[in-house]
Design an enzyme around this catalytic site. Structure first.
Site, PDB file in Angstrom:
ATOM      1  N   ASP A  42      -0.259  -0.891  -1.591  1.00  0.00           N
ATOM      2  CA  ASP A  42       0.309  -1.227  -0.271  1.00  0.00           C
ATOM      3  C   ASP A  42       1.025  -2.571  -0.270  1.00  0.00           C
ATOM      4  O   ASP A  42       0.967  -3.309   0.712  1.00  0.00           O
ATOM      5  CB  ASP A  42      -0.787  -1.235   0.806  1.00  0.00           C
ATOM      6  CG  ASP A  42      -1.572   0.048   0.813  1.00  0.00           C
ATOM      7  OD1 ASP A  42      -0.935   1.104   0.759  1.00  0.00           O
ATOM      8  OD2 ASP A  42      -2.813  -0.008   0.861  1.00  0.00           O
ATOM      9  N   HIS A  82       4.717   5.817   1.415  1.00  0.00           N
ATOM     10  CA  HIS A  82       5.501   4.728   1.957  1.00  0.00           C
ATOM     11  C   HIS A  82       6.546   5.234   2.931  1.00  0.00           C
ATOM     12  O   HIS A  82       6.959   6.380   2.891  1.00  0.00           O
ATOM     13  CB  HIS A  82       6.065   3.793   0.884  1.00  0.00           C
ATOM     14  CG  HIS A  82       6.946   4.435  -0.099  1.00  0.00           C
ATOM     15  ND1 HIS A  82       6.693   4.421  -1.428  1.00  0.00           N
ATOM     16  CD2 HIS A  82       8.098   5.093   0.064  1.00  0.00           C
ATOM     17  CE1 HIS A  82       7.645   5.054  -2.050  1.00  0.00           C
ATOM     18  NE2 HIS A  82       8.506   5.478  -1.175  1.00  0.00           N
TER      19      HIS A  82
HETATM   20  P1  IMP Z   1      -8.130   8.154  -4.285  1.00  0.00           P
HETATM   21  O1  IMP Z   1      -6.871   7.731  -4.969  1.00  0.00           O
HETATM   22  O2  IMP Z   1      -7.861   9.003  -3.059  1.00  0.00           O
HETATM   23  O3  IMP Z   1      -9.104   8.796  -5.212  1.00  0.00           O
HETATM   24  O4  IMP Z   1      -8.859   6.831  -3.741  1.00  0.00           O
HETATM   25  C1  IMP Z   1      -9.439   5.887  -4.621  1.00  0.00           C
HETATM   26  C2  IMP Z   1      -9.223   4.468  -4.126  1.00  0.00           C
HETATM   27  O5  IMP Z   1      -7.845   4.133  -4.218  1.00  0.00           O
HETATM   28  C3  IMP Z   1      -9.595   4.234  -2.659  1.00  0.00           C
HETATM   29  O6  IMP Z   1     -10.102   2.919  -2.533  1.00  0.00           O
HETATM   30  C4  IMP Z   1      -8.281   4.351  -1.931  1.00  0.00           C
HETATM   31  O7  IMP Z   1      -8.266   3.668  -0.696  1.00  0.00           O
HETATM   32  C5  IMP Z   1      -7.359   3.706  -2.951  1.00  0.00           C
HETATM   33  N1  IMP Z   1      -5.971   4.173  -2.831  1.00  0.00           N
HETATM   34  C6  IMP Z   1      -5.451   5.336  -3.235  1.00  0.00           C
HETATM   35  N2  IMP Z   1      -4.132   5.394  -2.986  1.00  0.00           N
HETATM   36  C7  IMP Z   1      -3.804   4.216  -2.439  1.00  0.00           C
HETATM   37  C8  IMP Z   1      -2.554   3.642  -1.993  1.00  0.00           C
HETATM   38  O8  IMP Z   1      -1.477   4.257  -2.077  1.00  0.00           O
HETATM   39  N3  IMP Z   1      -2.640   2.385  -1.491  1.00  0.00           N
HETATM   40  C9  IMP Z   1      -3.802   1.677  -1.427  1.00  0.00           C
HETATM   41  N4  IMP Z   1      -4.965   2.158  -1.821  1.00  0.00           N
HETATM   42  C10 IMP Z   1      -4.974   3.417  -2.333  1.00  0.00           C
END
Ligand code: IMP
Length: 428
Positions: free
Chosen positions: A13, A41
């Site tokens: 982000d 995004h």
């Molecule tokens: P997952 O990618 O859904 O398995 O989530 C794993 C971790 O990565 C969590 O803490 C999410 O909040 C974080 N996360 C996944 N994608 C993003 C993103 O695009 N931006 C920020 N955090 C992310």
């Protein structure tokens, strides 16, 4: 060398959207290389707002080829929805190609993501529940269904049968209802037939473009410290958002990369659980959240906010071979009487200068701050460095010196022209 990787230098982000949109409009080829629709995004252009989760930004440019690389996991339903919504706003899209080696995300992945999170109890990762982790689990376990087989009607039914029988057994362990084979087969075969025309060997196309010195943009998703290997494990995603991921997920080698742009905010945010030494749980943190609209594009969750962590940023520069920083959201800090940045951590074992790889050690560190004078001026109208107040320039200078990396681009607002390009030669 005209291949540039744009990565998130922190925990995701970092406001990469504007940069990749601008660079996407200059590129011949734009490639996404990791993650899936956990990313998100927003791009605002010509009065239209687009929310991208899977499509590379190049899709908005008719002359650009956009590639979903082999390192990605793709939810076909979401991809078709995104294509449809984008086409409604802009009928003439760029060419889309999908690597046959990208993995497919199915409904059982999403359900397992939710069940695994529930089973973790108080140790929840805080995933986006888009099925990303379970899809990568299948990839590593070598039972995943890849795009190449998904779009072949003579291969997909048998593969689905094989995998679903295993998944339904696992769902039984969680006390959950099994999925119906025919239902998934019928629904997903329709998606497959719509996506088949995009699936084609993409690695040679990317290699040829790099060799021809075309402008190739590798569009990173998430952030470096969410990398499965280099990140703050286990509070990470299941892929490689680091610059190395651009090689692993597209078929090029490290020497093909000319520039690595590391996008970082002038402060730090994190979504989901896990240690965050510079987190601000006070009014300053709340001010940053409100002024910076720090709420997730994908899940709408409020982001955790804190001071810039220069220990993390310096490590990111080393980890990713960042050649230029892209500092975003400096405008959000306007009006604060004091700005701080962590320059080392104190810990029970003494002071440390990098993020401890062991989570339990990392959870015990406290930031040691350097304090900077704040500034009151609104920065959004600045168009050159000399328009910035001396205190803001002083903060930027320290970031460059500490990380030993130049700031190539400064972003001081969401609009395209609220950008100061400091070193044009560090971009392509
Ligand atoms: P997952 O990618 O859904 O398995 O989530 C794993 C971790 O990565 C969590 O803490 C999410 O909040 C974080 N996360 C996944 N994608 C993003 C993103 O695009 N931006 C920020 N955090 C992310």
């Amino acid at each position: 060398m005209s291949a540039t990787v744009v990565i998130g230098a922190q925990w995701g982000d970092e406001a990469k959207g504007k940069l990749v949109h601008v660079l996407g409009s200059q590129a011949d080829v734009v490639v996404r290389y990791s993650g899936g629709n956990n990313a998100g995004h927003t791009v605002v252009t010509d009065g239209q707002e687009y929310k991208f989760h899977l499509l590379p930004v190049g899709i908005l440019h008719p002359l650009t080829t956009s590639i979903i690389g082999s390192g990605m996991v793709v939810c076909p339903k979401e991809l078709l929805k995104e294509l449809d919504e984008t086409r409604k706003k802009q009928p003439e899209l760029g060419k889309l190609l999908i690597s046959p080696a990208a993995h497919v995300v199915f409904p059982y992945h999403r359900l397992l993501d939710k069940l695994e999170e529930e089973a973790r109890g108080s140790n929840r990762i805080g995933t986006t529940e888009r099925g990303i982790g379970p899809a990568y689990q299948d990839k590593i376990a070598r039972i995943g269904i890849r795009m190449g087989e998904f779009v072949q009607p003579e291969l997909f039914p048998a593969r689905l049968k094989e995998v679903l029988s295993v998944k339904n057994q696992i769902l039984k362990v969680y006390g959950s209802e099994p999925f119906d084979y025919n239902e998934i087969l019928n629904e997903y075969s329709q998606y497959a037939s719509q996506l088949a025309k995009y699936v084609q060997d993409t690695d040679p196309i990317i290699q040829d473009a790099v060799e021809a010195n075309d402008k190739v943009l590798f569009e990173g998703a998430q952030g470096s410290f969410l990398d499965i290997d280099a990140g703050t494990y286990p509070y990470v995603t299941s892929s490689h958002p680091t610059s190395a991921g651009a090689c692993l997920g597209t078929g090029i080698g490290p020497r093909a990369i000319g520039h690595v742009l590391g996008v970082c905010k002038a402060y730090t945010t994190r979504v989901g659980a896990g240690p965050f030494p510079t987190e601000l749980l006070d009014d300053v943190g709340e001010t940053i959240r409100q002024v910076g609209h720090e709420f997730g594009t994908t899940t709408g969750r409020p982001r955790r906010c804190g001071w810039l962590d220069l220990v993390q940023l310096r490590q990111s520069c080393r980890l990713n071979s960042i050649t230029g920083l892209v500092l975003t959201r400096l405008d959000v800090l306007s009006g604060l009487s004091e700005v701080k940045a962590a320059v080392e951590y104190s810990s029970p074992r003494g002071n440390v200068h990098s993020i401890p790889m062991n989570l339990h050690d990392f959870a015990q560190v406290s930031p040691v701050y350097k304090s900077f004078e704040g500034w009151d001026q609104d920065l959004r109208s600045a168009r050159k460095l000399s328009d910035l107040p001396p205190a803001a320039r002083n903060y930027m200078k320290f970031i460059e010196e500490f990380t030993k990396t130049p700031i190539a681009v400064l972003s001081i607002g969401p609009d395209r022209d609220e950008t100061i390009v400091i070193h044009e030669n560090l971009i392509w």
